[in-house]
Design a protein around this motif. Structure first.
Motif, PDB file in Angstrom:
ATOM      1  N   ASP A 144       0.825  -1.203   0.000  1.00  0.00           N
ATOM      2  CA  ASP A 144       0.000   0.000   0.000  1.00  0.00           C
ATOM      3  C   ASP A 144       0.861   1.255   0.000  1.00  0.00           C
ATOM      4  O   ASP A 144       0.535   2.248  -0.667  1.00  0.00           O
ATOM      5  CB  ASP A 144      -0.932  -0.002   1.212  1.00  0.00           C
ATOM      6  CG  ASP A 144      -2.000  -1.090   1.114  1.00  0.00           C
ATOM      7  OD1 ASP A 144      -2.263  -1.542  -0.024  1.00  0.00           O
ATOM      8  OD2 ASP A 144      -2.551  -1.478   2.158  1.00  0.00           O
ATOM      9  N   ALA A 145       1.963   1.204   0.767  1.00  0.00           N
ATOM     10  CA  ALA A 145       2.845   2.370   0.815  1.00  0.00           C
ATOM     11  C   ALA A 145       3.533   2.594  -0.530  1.00  0.00           C
ATOM     12  O   ALA A 145       3.647   3.733  -1.004  1.00  0.00           O
ATOM     13  CB  ALA A 145       3.886   2.189   1.919  1.00  0.00           C
ATOM     14  N   ASP A 146       4.001   1.518  -1.166  1.00  0.00           N
ATOM     15  CA  ASP A 146       4.652   1.650  -2.471  1.00  0.00           C
ATOM     16  C   ASP A 146       3.664   2.063  -3.556  1.00  0.00           C
ATOM     17  O   ASP A 146       4.018   2.789  -4.497  1.00  0.00           O
ATOM     18  CB  ASP A 146       5.325   0.334  -2.863  1.00  0.00           C
ATOM     19  CG  ASP A 146       6.636   0.115  -2.134  1.00  0.00           C
ATOM     20  OD1 ASP A 146       7.148   1.088  -1.553  1.00  0.00           O
ATOM     21  OD2 ASP A 146       7.143  -1.020  -2.152  1.00  0.00           O
ATOM     22  N   ALA A 147       2.404   1.605  -3.459  1.00  0.00           N
ATOM     23  CA  ALA A 147       1.417   1.945  -4.472  1.00  0.00           C
ATOM     24  C   ALA A 147       1.083   3.427  -4.472  1.00  0.00           C
ATOM     25  O   ALA A 147       0.638   3.957  -5.495  1.00  0.00           O
ATOM     26  CB  ALA A 147       0.144   1.130  -4.257  1.00  0.00           C
ATOM     27  N   ASP A 148       1.319   4.117  -3.349  1.00  0.00           N
ATOM     28  CA  ASP A 148       1.101   5.564  -3.309  1.00  0.00           C
ATOM     29  C   ASP A 148       2.224   6.329  -4.011  1.00  0.00           C
ATOM     30  O   ASP A 148       2.036   7.489  -4.389  1.00  0.00           O
ATOM     31  CB  ASP A 148       0.988   6.042  -1.859  1.00  0.00           C
ATOM     32  CG  ASP A 148      -0.264   5.513  -1.171  1.00  0.00           C
ATOM     33  OD1 ASP A 148      -1.243   5.219  -1.893  1.00  0.00           O
ATOM     34  OD2 ASP A 148      -0.248   5.389   0.068  1.00  0.00           O
TER      35      ASP A 148
END
Length: 417
Positions: free
Chosen positions: A345-349
């Protein structure tokens, strides 16, 4: 003795008038005896789709149709050959320092190139409706993507709405994988929202009809009589004239004897036989079958090598149409599947996966030159390109001897009186 001969009844010898034995399978499939090759295909690859034309269509037999092979290879090779980059969302720069960049762009596993991996996954998604790959991690770092055969994977939904993947590993048994361990690319059309729809099964009727027509044409060439011409005689031909004509016909065979004159005897006439209306109708039917099969895949006629008048300047427009309406949905399916399964989720942002379809959308060299010239400020246009950007689009290295404002200066010079 074949394998099935062990189970045949031997009460009475089979009658010559009795119909050949037939084997029944699921979905109403009927095979012409225990030695029918279609039965072997069914036992090896699973249930086939039985069409109204009588043909049994499996994913393996469908690829023997040249139209299906062409459509699948066009889309699969396009997905395999185009660069797939992991880039930052804010400035669109390549995230080469991220571990996933190497897996997507260069080396997905130890034995496949990026082209081979993506082409295989795209092929399976087109034919089976789904493509699966095992995600191999070391901690949170993705090391490899290992493709899994679609026919060996069964997807189910748990009570908490998450998915699990039951993988048949043959002699090694069955393993159940959680959703976090599987990279799943599915075709956009789905009946349950979990698994994609096989385009081959949806187009089975058109493929089966083409298979039957191809078999009929093959039997005609193998067993049919094809006459090039006839000699007409008003009465009865003498044996001596018959022998001389037969010898002259044998002497005139071959390409080196083409268009030679023939001496006819006893008032004979030469009548040639051309293609009949029935033959022309068969050729037209084959073209219609090609279009009918290609329609679900979204491949335009000229890309199927049909004799079409759209070749020429219009082929660039057709190529753009193919990218926009046939390939773009697949690009989007890949990009969002990567975000769902391979990015936290953090990388997808921060990051996104993106295909670079610019090479397929480029026009002629003249159109590109005009586009780049206007982007650099030629003809009084406001410059919006850096000189290095057209070079990057053309796969050329950057140059340090070009000032950043060169395009703007060129535009100012054009505006001077």
């Amino acid at each position: 003795m074949d394998l099935f001969g062990m189970f045949r009844r031997r009460d009475a010898p089979p009658s010559s008038d009795a119909p050949p034995p037939q084997a029944m399978a699921s979905e109403g499939a009927v095979f012409d005896g225990l030695n029918d090759p279609a039965l072997y295909e069914f036992m090896r690859y699973g249930a086939a789709t039985v069409t109204e034309s009588g043909a049994s269509v499996t994913t393996k037999t469908a690829l023997r149709n040249t139209t299906v092979l062409r459509c699948v290879s066009l889309i699969a090779f396009a997905i395999g050959m185009l660069p797939l980059h992991l880039r930052r969302k804010d400035d669109k720069t390549k995230a080469q320092d991220h571990p996933l960049f190497r897996v997507l762009y260069r080396r997905p596993n130890a034995w496949q190139t990026a082209f081979e991996f993506r082409s295989l996954m795209a092929q399976r998604a087109l034919i089976d409706g789904n493509a699966y790959a095992l995600i191999v991690r070391s901690g949170n770092r993705i090391l490899q993507l290992v493709p899994l055969e679609s026919k060996r994977v069964q997807v189910t939904q748990r009570s908490d709405w998450s998915l699990e993947y039951r993988v048949d590993r043959g002699p090694q048994g069955t393993v159940i994988l959680p959703q976090s361990d599987v990279f799943h690319v599915r075709y956009g059309i789905s009946e349950d929202g979990i698994s994609g729809v096989s385009l081959v099964k949806q187009a089975a009727e058109a493929i089966g009809l083409a298979q039957q027509a191809q078999k009929a044409a093959a039997r005609l060439f193998r067993n049919g009589m094809m006459v090039g011409g006839a000699l007409k005689h008003p009465g009865k031909l003498s044996p001596e004239a018959y022998d001389r004509l037969r010898a002259s016909m044998n002497d005139d065979t071959g390409a080196e004897n083409a268009h030679r004159w023939k001496i006819l005897e006893e008032g004979m006439e030469l009548a040639s036989t051309g293609a009949s209306g029935k033959d022309s109708q068969s050729v037209e039917q084959q073209k219609l079958q090609i279009e009918d099969i290609a329609r679900p895949f979204g491949v335009p006629r000229p890309l199927l090598n049909l004799d079409d008048t759209s070749w020429g300047s219009g082929i660039d427009v057709l190529g753009q149409l193919f990218v926009r309406y046939s390939l773009n949905p697949w690009f989007e399916a890949w990009e969002q599947a990567i975000e769902r399964s391979l990015l936290s989720d953090a990388d997808a942002d921060v990051f996104e996966a993106k295909f670079n379809a610019g090479a397929l959308l480029r026009g002629s060299m003249l159109d590109q030159a005009e586009f780049f010239a206007k982007g650099l400020g030629s003809g009084g246009h406001t410059p919006w390109l850096h000189p290095d950007e057209p070079r990057e689009m053309m796969d050329m290295p950057q140059r340090d001897d070009l000032p950043p404002a060169m395009g703007q200066q060129a535009g100012e010079q054009q505006n001077e009186p």
